[in-house]
Design an enzyme around this catalytic site. Structure first.
Site, PDB file in Angstrom:
ATOM      1  N   ASN A 296     -10.281  -2.967   2.476  1.00 50.40           N
ATOM      2  CA  ASN A 296     -10.007  -2.948   1.035  1.00 50.40           C
ATOM      3  C   ASN A 296     -11.313  -2.752   0.270  1.00 50.40           C
ATOM      4  O   ASN A 296     -12.390  -2.801   0.856  1.00 50.40           O
ATOM      5  CB  ASN A 296      -9.384  -4.281   0.602  1.00 50.40           C
ATOM      6  CG  ASN A 296      -7.902  -4.371   0.943  1.00 50.40           C
ATOM      7  OD1 ASN A 296      -7.228  -3.353   1.133  1.00 50.40           O
ATOM      8  ND2 ASN A 296      -7.389  -5.586   1.007  1.00 50.40           N
TER       9      ASN A 296
ATOM     10  N   HIS B 233       0.820  -1.218   0.000  1.00 53.93           N
ATOM     11  CA  HIS B 233       0.000   0.000   0.000  1.00 53.93           C
ATOM     12  C   HIS B 233       0.859   1.276   0.000  1.00 53.93           C
ATOM     13  O   HIS B 233       0.505   2.276   0.628  1.00 53.93           O
ATOM     14  CB  HIS B 233      -0.965   0.026   1.190  1.00 53.93           C
ATOM     15  CG  HIS B 233      -1.975  -1.076   1.194  1.00 53.93           C
ATOM     16  ND1 HIS B 233      -3.244  -0.942   0.694  1.00 53.93           N
ATOM     17  CD2 HIS B 233      -1.883  -2.368   1.619  1.00 53.93           C
ATOM     18  CE1 HIS B 233      -3.905  -2.086   0.828  1.00 53.93           C
ATOM     19  NE2 HIS B 233      -3.092  -2.979   1.380  1.00 53.93           N
TER      20      HIS B 233
ATOM     21  N   HIS C 252      -3.717   0.918  12.196  1.00 52.09           N
ATOM     22  CA  HIS C 252      -3.458  -0.332  12.911  1.00 52.09           C
ATOM     23  C   HIS C 252      -4.797  -1.013  13.224  1.00 52.09           C
ATOM     24  O   HIS C 252      -5.656  -0.421  13.885  1.00 52.09           O
ATOM     25  CB  HIS C 252      -2.687  -0.022  14.203  1.00 52.09           C
ATOM     26  CG  HIS C 252      -2.239  -1.237  14.961  1.00 52.09           C
ATOM     27  ND1 HIS C 252      -2.326  -2.512  14.438  1.00 52.09           N
ATOM     28  CD2 HIS C 252      -1.703  -1.375  16.205  1.00 52.09           C
ATOM     29  CE1 HIS C 252      -1.860  -3.375  15.329  1.00 52.09           C
ATOM     30  NE2 HIS C 252      -1.483  -2.707  16.405  1.00 52.09           N
TER      31      HIS C 252
HETATM   32 FE1  HDD Z   1      -2.581  -4.873   5.314  1.00 51.32          FE
HETATM   33  C1  HDD Z   1      -1.107  -1.834   5.084  1.00 51.32           C
HETATM   34  C2  HDD Z   1      -5.542  -3.546   4.237  1.00 51.32           C
HETATM   35  C3  HDD Z   1      -3.937  -8.019   5.161  1.00 51.32           C
HETATM   36  C4  HDD Z   1       0.136  -6.088   6.836  1.00 51.32           C
HETATM   37  N1  HDD Z   1      -3.204  -3.047   4.749  1.00 51.32           N
HETATM   38  C5  HDD Z   1      -2.436  -1.918   4.715  1.00 51.32           C
HETATM   39  C6  HDD Z   1      -3.223  -0.823   4.258  1.00 51.32           C
HETATM   40  C7  HDD Z   1      -4.475  -1.301   4.006  1.00 51.32           C
HETATM   41  C8  HDD Z   1      -4.453  -2.710   4.336  1.00 51.32           C
HETATM   42  C9  HDD Z   1      -5.660  -0.516   3.511  1.00 51.32           C
HETATM   43  C10 HDD Z   1      -2.716   0.597   4.056  1.00 51.32           C
HETATM   44  C11 HDD Z   1      -2.972   1.463   5.243  1.00 51.32           C
HETATM   45  C12 HDD Z   1      -2.526   2.867   4.916  1.00 51.32           C
HETATM   46  O1  HDD Z   1      -3.155   3.488   4.062  1.00 51.32           O
HETATM   47  O2  HDD Z   1      -1.558   3.298   5.543  1.00 51.32           O
HETATM   48  N2  HDD Z   1      -4.350  -5.647   4.733  1.00 51.32           N
HETATM   49  C13 HDD Z   1      -5.471  -4.911   4.425  1.00 51.32           C
HETATM   50  C14 HDD Z   1      -6.597  -5.816   4.337  1.00 51.32           C
HETATM   51  C15 HDD Z   1      -6.138  -7.075   4.575  1.00 51.32           C
HETATM   52  C16 HDD Z   1      -4.740  -6.952   4.846  1.00 51.32           C
HETATM   53  C17 HDD Z   1      -8.021  -5.378   4.050  1.00 51.32           C
HETATM   54  C18 HDD Z   1      -6.886  -8.365   4.615  1.00 51.32           C
HETATM   55  C19 HDD Z   1      -8.072  -8.479   5.061  1.00 51.32           C
HETATM   56  N3  HDD Z   1      -1.993  -6.721   5.855  1.00 51.32           N
HETATM   57  C20 HDD Z   1      -2.704  -7.885   5.750  1.00 51.32           C
HETATM   58  C21 HDD Z   1      -1.980  -8.959   6.391  1.00 51.32           C
HETATM   59  C22 HDD Z   1      -0.836  -8.409   6.891  1.00 51.32           C
HETATM   60  C23 HDD Z   1      -0.864  -7.003   6.535  1.00 51.32           C
HETATM   61  C24 HDD Z   1      -2.464 -10.393   6.496  1.00 51.32           C
HETATM   62  C25 HDD Z   1       0.276  -9.060   7.673  1.00 51.32           C
HETATM   63  C26 HDD Z   1       0.093  -9.977   8.537  1.00 51.32           C
HETATM   64  N4  HDD Z   1      -0.763  -4.115   5.796  1.00 51.32           N
HETATM   65  C27 HDD Z   1       0.176  -4.791   6.472  1.00 51.32           C
HETATM   66  C28 HDD Z   1       1.356  -3.928   6.879  1.00 51.32           C
HETATM   67  C29 HDD Z   1       0.956  -2.539   6.294  1.00 51.32           C
HETATM   68  C30 HDD Z   1      -0.387  -2.823   5.659  1.00 51.32           C
HETATM   69  C31 HDD Z   1       2.679  -4.490   6.467  1.00 51.32           C
HETATM   70  C32 HDD Z   1       1.950  -1.840   5.396  1.00 51.32           C
HETATM   71  C33 HDD Z   1       1.923  -0.400   5.809  1.00 51.32           C
HETATM   72  C34 HDD Z   1       1.183  -0.379   7.037  1.00 51.32           C
HETATM   73  O3  HDD Z   1       0.747  -1.642   7.343  1.00 51.32           O
HETATM   74  O4  HDD Z   1       0.961   0.577   7.740  1.00 51.32           O
HETATM   75  O5  HDD Z   1       1.449  -3.872   8.245  1.00 51.32           O
END
Ligand code: HDD
Length: 713
Positions: free
Chosen positions: A159, A86, A350
């Site tokens: 999402n 993202h 978060h």
């Molecule tokens: Fe995630 C970012 C949505 C599964 C780990 N995620 C991130 C963002 C969105 C989502 C909208 C961007 C937030 C922003 O604008 O700063 N992610 C989802 C959805 C998931 C999902 C709807 C499934 C239902 N994500 C998911 C899993 C993991 C992560 C299974 C790890 C275990 N996601 C992350 C992250 C991020 C992230 C690595 C990258 C940047 C952040 O968190 O802040 O932690």
């Protein structure tokens, strides 16, 4: 204080009085340089910001130049790591209001009082591309909402697709590694059309359902303002009496769910990589505030096992026909950011940020996310104090014994930073549930430690068939086309063949159609799951339609009919549609009656893919010139190919024939019983009053696209 300053401070005071709690907080950190003198970071006035301090006019720069060193050092350290997923995103401020008290379902404070506006910040994003990648890549879109409630921050990190690729967070690094550019040559950017992604898909078949959604039109939204949002996981609502129910969260856009066509998305990636960001910014700027209703699907605890899928499995959605979506409030985005980095880049979401009344379930994807989001901010934002960055600050007081760390902003008084203490009366004290302390739902859990999935997660295909069944013919064709593009780019033939086999498990016809475009054999055996049911709610064909905030390109040259053009623009504006005049060069064009009209864009600086519709006004000289302009004809042809509404009046109608898109009968508002034919071409001849024409044209625009055209091309 000078009069000017006083005036300014009165205005500021007035402005401040109208701000919500979060805006007031942000305002106290906001700096405006207007009318101010430059200083160093130490507040020292700077005398020269152009020349470094040197030993003689042509001599070397000397170490003593603290201003140079400070300026350069700051510049050298300006970047932070982009989000690991993202990375590309756009944010906006707004507010949320609930429609009626929700106390029966949840004790969440921000869901009780319809008169209360809760400040929010939303960040939309793509998933795979880097920070500078194009907005219109085929991808899932993030829809993350930060509610600054009086009880603390609630983040709904969702999402635009209601399910996910994988069932267990353990596999998140794998699915992302497979989708990101291949590690040896860092190709391709922001795309899943490559071997590693499809290798992952065929070896991890829980992805099949989500892959269908991403390859549907949902993967290429027309606008962030025209897509749904989903919390994806099953969460819990808990009321004051401690009664819990399962809940799924939805965002439903007031403008409906609309998408681009693939060729258009690809062209936009080059013509305007910022297409969605610009669209969001311009809409808010023009006060077409994006709005979404918050919907909830509620499931009683006793119905946990009433379905043929596991409600803890994030690769499954709850059909709206079985569990209706109740609309409980509205989100309005009404303010653009002041500073992209400070707000959109530094915002940290978060999933674990919840308030009393909202709780988690044992969805194994959700459980893993509860770890990842805090962890990732530590590297991205450089330490444990990122909650003090203005955009991340809660509007409720933050009081605890956490101390120190990089860039600590607060100055915590007192001698104790531990609990239990007697030196400071054991402050700060925890709160009981009654006093607002968050208490986790006391779900009973019992089990052996085991690395194994529940057999109830084993069915990877039934809902994929259900989704495929729900698509209209046009949507199905788009999915097949997307497979041909995506898998057609896979070099390894074995993987291409296995894609056919995997999707044969979903539907034989689907698999056969995929195979036909990717140079491999059709499925050997009959496939499918036997699921016959469908969910009309997931098709975009029945979505809401509105002309509001759409944009029209008006092609014109000298000699255009002034009355036609001005009447149409006026009537379009009344309907909330904006228009740009596009011509060969910038400046002004002189109309038939000698009046001048300003040109907004040229055929060089614009393209039909940047607009929702095209209007071709009359005027013999203008039309003759345009008919000799290859780029103008291309403009019309492309808009037609992309199924957009085309309107033409008087001599303008000739241009449609010139663009050679017109083997098909011309619709006319005068002659047709229905003002818009299914092809969405609206023409009028011998007209002086443009009102009925503009009305029909606007109705065509509201339809978004005229898909039957695709079937005829
Ligand atoms: Fe995630 C970012 C949505 C599964 C780990 N995620 C991130 C963002 C969105 C989502 C909208 C961007 C937030 C922003 O604008 O700063 N992610 C989802 C959805 C998931 C999902 C709807 C499934 C239902 N994500 C998911 C899993 C993991 C992560 C299974 C790890 C275990 N996601 C992350 C992250 C991020 C992230 C690595 C990258 C940047 C952040 O968190 O802040 O932690």
């Amino acid at each position: 204080m000078s009069d000017h300053e006083r005036l300014h401070s009165n205005e500021n005071q007035k402005k401040l009085n109208n701000l919500d709690a979060k805006e007031k907080q942000l305002e106290s950190f906001t700096i405006d340089h207007t009318g101010k003198r430059m200083t160093t970071n130490q507040g020292l006035r700077v005398s020269n910001d152009d020349d470094s301090l040197r030993a003689g006019r042509r001599g070397p720069t000397i170490m003593e130049d603290f201003h140079f060193r400070e300026k350069m050092t700051h510049f050298d350290h300006e970047r932070i790591p982009e989000r690991v997923v993202h990375a590309r995103g756009s944010g906006a401020h707004g507010y949320f209001q609930v429609y009626e008290p929700m106390h029966e379902l949840t004790e969440a404070g921000f869901l009780q009082d319809p008169s209360k506006k809760t400040p929010v910040f939303v960040r939309f994003s793509t998933v795979l591309g880097s920070k500078g990648s194009p907005d219109t890549a085929r991808d899932v879109r993030g829809f993350a909402t930060k509610f600054y409630t009086e009880e603390g921050i609630f983040d709904l990190v969702g999402n635009n697709i209601p399910i996910f690729f994988i069932q267990d967070a353990m596999k998140f690094p794998d699915v992302i590694h497979a989708g990101k550019p291949e590690p040896n040559r860092e190709i391709p950017q922001a795309a899943t059309a490559h071997d590693t992604f499809w290798d992952f898909v065929v070896n991890n078949t829980e992805t099949a359902h989500m892959v269908l959604w991403v390859l549907s039109d949902r993967g290429i939204p027309r606008s962030f303002r025209m897509m749904e949002g989903f919390g994806v996981h099953t969460f819990r609502f808990v009321n004051k009496q401690g009664k819990a129910r399962f809940v799924k969260f939805h965002w439903k856009p007031i403008l409906g769910v609309h998408s681009l066509v693939w060729e258009e998305a690809q062209q936009l990636a080059g013509k305007d990589p910022d297409y969605h960001r610009r669209d969001l910014w311009n809409a808010i700027d023009a006060e077409h505030f994006p709005e979404y209703e918050l919907g909830v699907q509620i499931l009683e605890e006793e119905d946990e096992f009433a379905f043929d899928f596991d409600i803890l499995d994030p690769t499954k959605f709850w059909p709206e026909e079985d569990i209706p979506v109740r609309k409980i409030g509205k989100l309005t985005l009404d303010r653009n950011v002041d500073n992209f980095f400070a707000e959109t880049e530094q915002v940290a979401f978060h999933v674990a940020n919840v308030v009393p009344g909202i709780d988690f379930t044992n969805d194994p994807l959700l459980q893993g996310r509860l770890f990842s989001y805090l962890d990732t901010q530590l590297i991205r934002l450089g330490g444990p104090n990122f909650h003090e960055i203005p955009i991340n600050r809660s509007v409720s007081a933050v009081v605890n014994n956490q101390r120190d760390g990089y860039h600590r902003m607060t100055i915590n008084r007192g001698v104790t930073s531990y609990s239990v203490n007697s030196l400071q009366n054991n402050d700060p004290k925890p709160s009981s549930e009654k006093e607002g302390g968050y208490v986790h739902y006391a779900e009973k859990v019992d089990g052996r430690k085991i690395r194994e999935r529940s057999p109830s997660f084993n069915d990877h295909y039934s809902q994929a068939t259900f989704f495929w069944n729900s698509m209209s013919e046009v949507e199905k064709q788009h999915i097949i086309n997307a497979f041909h593009f995506e898998v057609g780019n896979v070099e390894n033939k074995q993987i291409r063949q296995r894609v056919v086999e995997v999707f044969n498990n979903v539907d034989s016809e689907l698999a056969t159609l995929i195979a036909a475009g990717i140079g491999v054999d059709p499925p050997m055996a009959p496939g499918g799951t036997g699921v016959k049911a469908s969910s009309p709610a997931v098709s975009q064909m029945t979505t809401k339609k509105s002309p509001k905030s759409r944009t029209v390109a008006i092609l014109a040259e000298n000699g255009v009919k002034y009355e036609e053009i001005t009447q149409v623009i006026k009537n379009l504006n009344i309907e909330g549609v904006s228009a740009n005049i596009i011509s060969k060069t910038l400046g002004f064009i002189t109309c038939e009656n000698g009046q001048e009209i300003k040109v907004d864009k040229t055929f060089t600086t614009s393209d039909s893919v940047m607009y929702d519709a095209v209007y071709l006004p009359g005027g013999t000289e203008s039309v003759t010139k345009l008919s000799e302009e290859a780029k103008a004809l291309q403009f019309i042809k492309e808009a037609y190919t992309h199924a957009k509404t085309i309107g033409a009046s008087n001599e303008g109608v000739e241009l449609i024939a010139d663009a050679q898109i017109y083997g098909i009968a011309i619709a006319s508002v005068e002659s047709s019983s229905s003002p818009i034919n299914s092809l969405g071409v609206i023409t009028i001849r011998n007209a002086t009053n443009m009102q009925s024409f503009t009305h029909a044209f606007t109705q065509g625009i509201a339809k978004h696209r005229h898909w039957s055209r695709e079937m005829n091309l």
